[in-house]
Design an enzyme around this catalytic site. Structure first.
Site, PDB file in Angstrom:
ATOM      1  N   ASP A 275      10.838 -12.641  66.643  1.00  0.00           N
ATOM      2  CA  ASP A 275      11.809 -12.907  67.710  1.00  0.00           C
ATOM      3  C   ASP A 275      13.154 -13.297  67.104  1.00  0.00           C
ATOM      4  O   ASP A 275      13.276 -14.347  66.468  1.00  0.00           O
ATOM      5  CB  ASP A 275      11.313 -14.053  68.605  1.00  0.00           C
ATOM      6  CG  ASP A 275      12.274 -14.319  69.750  1.00  0.00           C
ATOM      7  OD1 ASP A 275      12.123 -13.664  70.800  1.00  0.00           O
ATOM      8  OD2 ASP A 275      13.187 -15.157  69.595  1.00  0.00           O
TER       9      ASP A 275
ATOM     10  N   HIS B 103      19.726 -13.262  77.088  1.00  0.00           N
ATOM     11  CA  HIS B 103      19.427 -14.525  76.404  1.00  0.00           C
ATOM     12  C   HIS B 103      19.520 -15.741  77.339  1.00  0.00           C
ATOM     13  O   HIS B 103      18.652 -16.621  77.322  1.00  0.00           O
ATOM     14  CB  HIS B 103      20.384 -14.673  75.216  1.00  0.00           C
ATOM     15  CG  HIS B 103      19.887 -15.558  74.137  1.00  0.00           C
ATOM     16  ND1 HIS B 103      20.223 -15.391  72.825  1.00  0.00           N
ATOM     17  CD2 HIS B 103      19.067 -16.646  74.156  1.00  0.00           C
ATOM     18  CE1 HIS B 103      19.639 -16.315  72.085  1.00  0.00           C
ATOM     19  NE2 HIS B 103      18.945 -17.083  72.871  1.00  0.00           N
TER      20      HIS B 103
ATOM     21  N   TYR C  28      21.484 -15.713  66.127  1.00  0.00           N
ATOM     22  CA  TYR C  28      20.788 -16.319  64.982  1.00  0.00           C
ATOM     23  C   TYR C  28      21.379 -15.818  63.659  1.00  0.00           C
ATOM     24  O   TYR C  28      21.083 -16.357  62.594  1.00  0.00           O
ATOM     25  CB  TYR C  28      19.282 -16.023  64.992  1.00  0.00           C
ATOM     26  CG  TYR C  28      18.545 -16.389  66.259  1.00  0.00           C
ATOM     27  CD1 TYR C  28      19.126 -17.178  67.248  1.00  0.00           C
ATOM     28  CD2 TYR C  28      17.248 -15.948  66.492  1.00  0.00           C
ATOM     29  CE1 TYR C  28      18.456 -17.487  68.430  1.00  0.00           C
ATOM     30  CE2 TYR C  28      16.571 -16.270  67.660  1.00  0.00           C
ATOM     31  CZ  TYR C  28      17.185 -17.022  68.620  1.00  0.00           C
ATOM     32  OH  TYR C  28      16.518 -17.334  69.784  1.00  0.00           O
TER      33      TYR C  28
ATOM     34  N   LYS D 141      18.146  -9.994  71.672  1.00  0.00           N
ATOM     35  CA  LYS D 141      18.667 -10.461  72.970  1.00  0.00           C
ATOM     36  C   LYS D 141      20.149 -10.141  73.104  1.00  0.00           C
ATOM     37  O   LYS D 141      20.837  -9.951  72.096  1.00  0.00           O
ATOM     38  CB  LYS D 141      18.469 -11.983  73.071  1.00  0.00           C
ATOM     39  CG  LYS D 141      17.076 -12.422  72.633  1.00  0.00           C
ATOM     40  CD  LYS D 141      16.831 -13.896  72.779  1.00  0.00           C
ATOM     41  CE  LYS D 141      15.470 -14.266  72.228  1.00  0.00           C
ATOM     42  NZ  LYS D 141      15.474 -14.720  70.833  1.00  0.00           N
TER      43      LYS D 141
HETATM   44  P1  NDP Z   1       9.789 -24.650  67.375  1.00  0.00           P
HETATM   45  O1  NDP Z   1       9.243 -25.503  68.457  1.00  0.00           O
HETATM   46  O2  NDP Z   1       9.134 -23.386  67.029  1.00  0.00           O
HETATM   47  O3  NDP Z   1       9.898 -25.601  66.119  1.00  0.00           O
HETATM   48  C1  NDP Z   1      10.431 -25.195  64.905  1.00  0.00           C
HETATM   49  C2  NDP Z   1      10.535 -26.445  64.019  1.00  0.00           C
HETATM   50  O4  NDP Z   1       9.239 -26.986  63.785  1.00  0.00           O
HETATM   51  C3  NDP Z   1      11.147 -26.162  62.686  1.00  0.00           C
HETATM   52  O5  NDP Z   1      11.944 -27.279  62.335  1.00  0.00           O
HETATM   53  C4  NDP Z   1       9.938 -26.047  61.746  1.00  0.00           C
HETATM   54  O6  NDP Z   1      10.322 -26.479  60.468  1.00  0.00           O
HETATM   55  C5  NDP Z   1       8.953 -27.009  62.392  1.00  0.00           C
HETATM   56  N1  NDP Z   1       7.551 -26.562  62.246  1.00  0.00           N
HETATM   57  C6  NDP Z   1       7.078 -25.309  62.322  1.00  0.00           C
HETATM   58  N2  NDP Z   1       5.747 -25.295  62.200  1.00  0.00           N
HETATM   59  C7  NDP Z   1       5.360 -26.568  62.038  1.00  0.00           C
HETATM   60  C8  NDP Z   1       4.103 -27.184  61.848  1.00  0.00           C
HETATM   61  N3  NDP Z   1       2.987 -26.467  61.838  1.00  0.00           N
HETATM   62  N4  NDP Z   1       4.060 -28.532  61.711  1.00  0.00           N
HETATM   63  C9  NDP Z   1       5.193 -29.258  61.746  1.00  0.00           C
HETATM   64  N5  NDP Z   1       6.429 -28.729  61.928  1.00  0.00           N
HETATM   65  C10 NDP Z   1       6.504 -27.382  62.077  1.00  0.00           C
HETATM   66  O7  NDP Z   1      11.347 -24.421  67.753  1.00  0.00           O
HETATM   67  P2  NDP Z   1      12.378 -23.229  67.887  1.00  0.00           P
HETATM   68  O8  NDP Z   1      13.464 -23.780  68.724  1.00  0.00           O
HETATM   69  O9  NDP Z   1      12.721 -22.651  66.596  1.00  0.00           O
HETATM   70  O10 NDP Z   1      11.619 -22.138  68.790  1.00  0.00           O
HETATM   71  C11 NDP Z   1      10.913 -21.051  68.247  1.00  0.00           C
HETATM   72  C12 NDP Z   1      11.648 -19.746  68.434  1.00  0.00           C
HETATM   73  O11 NDP Z   1      11.937 -19.504  69.809  1.00  0.00           O
HETATM   74  C13 NDP Z   1      13.037 -19.698  67.787  1.00  0.00           C
HETATM   75  O12 NDP Z   1      12.963 -19.578  66.377  1.00  0.00           O
HETATM   76  C14 NDP Z   1      13.652 -18.537  68.503  1.00  0.00           C
HETATM   77  O13 NDP Z   1      13.164 -17.321  67.967  1.00  0.00           O
HETATM   78  C15 NDP Z   1      13.142 -18.762  69.924  1.00  0.00           C
HETATM   79  N6  NDP Z   1      14.090 -19.517  70.764  1.00  0.00           N
HETATM   80  C16 NDP Z   1      14.643 -18.888  71.852  1.00  0.00           C
HETATM   81  C17 NDP Z   1      15.555 -19.534  72.650  1.00  0.00           C
HETATM   82  C18 NDP Z   1      16.150 -18.827  73.811  1.00  0.00           C
HETATM   83  O14 NDP Z   1      17.140 -19.323  74.369  1.00  0.00           O
HETATM   84  N7  NDP Z   1      15.597 -17.710  74.246  1.00  0.00           N
HETATM   85  C19 NDP Z   1      15.986 -20.906  72.390  1.00  0.00           C
HETATM   86  C20 NDP Z   1      15.311 -21.513  71.251  1.00  0.00           C
HETATM   87  C21 NDP Z   1      14.394 -20.836  70.490  1.00  0.00           C
HETATM   88  P3  NDP Z   1      10.130 -25.539  59.146  1.00  0.00           P
HETATM   89  O15 NDP Z   1      10.830 -24.240  59.414  1.00  0.00           O
HETATM   90  O16 NDP Z   1      10.770 -26.346  58.077  1.00  0.00           O
HETATM   91  O17 NDP Z   1       8.657 -25.393  58.967  1.00  0.00           O
END
Ligand code: NDP
Length: 273
Positions: A49, A111, A54, A79
Site C-alpha cells: 500500500d 486518499h 509517501y 491513491k
Molecule cells: P501502523 O499502525 O501500521 O504502525 C506502524 C508503526 O508501528 C511503525 O512505527 C512501526 O515501526 C511499528 N510497528 C510495526 N510492527 C510492529 C510490531 N509488530 N510491534 C511493534 N511495533 C510495530 O501505522 P501506519 O500509520 O503506518 O499505517 C499502516 C499503513 O496504512 C501505512 O503505512 C499506509 O500505507 C496506510 N495509511 C493510510 C492512510 C490513509 O489516509 N489512507 C493514513 C495512514 C496510513 P517500525 O517500522 O520501526 O517497525
C-alpha cells in the site's frame, strides 16, 4: 475462521485482494523501503500500500519488478491526493503509473474525501474501464461521505480504507460498508505502536501466545477487514506476517471490541475543511 497468509477477499467487481498488506508510509530511505518490501514478500505478503504523498512509489515499483514474482502475484495500491477534479486526477494517475513504472495498479483510491470527489471518480472510472487499474475505491470516507457519494456515482467503490483498530472500532461504518459490498480496509491497525502496551491487549496476547501487535492485526482480520500494518524492520515484518496460526476466540474478541475510545493517529475525516 480459516485464515492463511495467502487468503484473499473478493471485491465487488470480482477482483481478489490479499487480506494482509504491507503499508509503506514513512518506510524510510529508498533502500530501506525496497528492503522492507523484499522482506515482506519473503515472509509471504503479496500486497503493498503506497501513495504519492509517501514519496516512495518509485521504490515500490522497483521492488515489485525486482522481486522475481509475476506482476499479477502482487497487489499494488496507490491513491490520488488533493487532486482538484477530473483533469488533475488523470494527471495524478499518469504520474503515479510513471513513478511506479508498472503497467497497471490493482487498486486506486481517493486518499481523503476533501477533494472534488465525484469529478475525481469520473476519471477513475475511465481508468478502470481502460484496464489501467483493476479496482477503484475511497479512503477516509465516513458513513456521511459514502452515502452522498453513492448517490452521485455509477461504480460502487470496491474498498474504503480507513483508520481502524480496537481503539477506533468503527462498527457502524463496517456494517454500513459491508451491506453495500464495499470492502473495509484497516490502516494504522497497530495504532502506530501507541496502544500496544494496553494491559487488555497484552493479556490477550499472553493467552494466545503471540505479541500485542499480532493481536491487533488478527482482530481486524477476524472482523473481515483487509489489514495493512507498516514496518521497516525485518523481524517485525515477519512477526506481522505470523498471524495465521492462532485464532482469537469470541471472548477475546469481545474484550478487544470493548476498547473503543475513538482514538486516532490520523485526522478525523469529519474535521476536514
Ligand atoms: P501502523 O499502525 O501500521 O504502525 C506502524 C508503526 O508501528 C511503525 O512505527 C512501526 O515501526 C511499528 N510497528 C510495526 N510492527 C510492529 C510490531 N509488530 N510491534 C511493534 N511495533 C510495530 O501505522 P501506519 O500509520 O503506518 O499505517 C499502516 C499503513 O496504512 C501505512 O503505512 C499506509 O500505507 C496506510 N495509511 C493510510 C492512510 C490513509 O489516509 N489512507 C493514513 C495512514 C496510513 P517500525 O517500522 O520501526 O517497525
Amino acid at each position: 475462521m480459516d485464515l492463511r497468509i495467502d487468503s484473499k477477499v473478493t471485491l465487488n467487481n470480482g477482483v481478489e485482494m490479499p487480506r494482509l498488506g504491507l503499508g509503506v508510509f514513512k518506510a524510510g530511505s529508498p533502500r530501506d523501503t525496497r528492503s522492507a518490501i523484499r522482506w515482506a514478500l519473503d515472509a509471504g505478503f503479496r500486497h503493498i500500500d503506497t501513495a504519492p504523498m509517501y514519496g516512495n512509489e518509485k521504490d515500490v515499483g522497483a521492488a515489485v519488478r525486482e522481486s522475481g514474482l509475476a506482476r499479477d502475484e502482487i497487489f499494488v495500491t496507490t491513491k490520488v491526493y488533493e487532486a482538484a477534479g477530473y483533469d488533475a486526477t488523470r494527471k495524478a494517475f499518469d504520474a503515479s503509473l510513471k513513478e511506479l513504472d508498472i503497467d497497471y495498479v490493482d487498486l486506486y483510491l481517493i486518499h481523503w474525501p476533501n477533494v472534488e470527489r465525484v469529478a475525481c471518480w469520473k476519471a477513475m472510472e475511465e481508468y478502470l474501464a481502460e484496464g489501467k487499474c483493476r479496482a477503484i475505491g475511497i479512503s477516509n470516507f465516513t458513513i456521511r461521505h459514502v452515502s452522498a457519494f453513492l448517490e452521485a456515482v455509477d461504480v460502487v467503490p470496491a474498498v474504503n480504507q480507513v483508520e481502524f483498530s480496537p481503539f477506533l472500532f468503527q462498527k457502524e461504518l463496517l456494517e454500513f460498508c459491508h451491506a453495500r459490498k464495499i470492502q473495509l480496509e484497516a490502516y494504522s491497525p497497530l495504532t502506530r505502536g501507541r496502544r500496544l502496551d494496553d494491559s487488555r491487549v497484552v493479556a490477550v496476547a499472553k493467552e494466545c501466545g503471540c505479541t500485542p501487535g499480532q493481536v491487533l492485526i488478527r482482530w481486524a482480520l477476524q472482523h473481515g477487514l483487509v489489514v495493512i500494518p507498516k514496518s521497516s524492520r525485518k523481524e517485525r515484518i515477519e512477526e506481522n506476517a505470523g498471524v495465521f496460526d492462532f485464532p482469537i476466540d469470541s471472548e477475546q474478541i469481545a474484550v478487544l471490541d470493548s476498547l473503543n475510545e475513538d482514538f486516532r493517529v490520523c485526522p478525523n475525516p469529519e474535521d476536514l475543511p
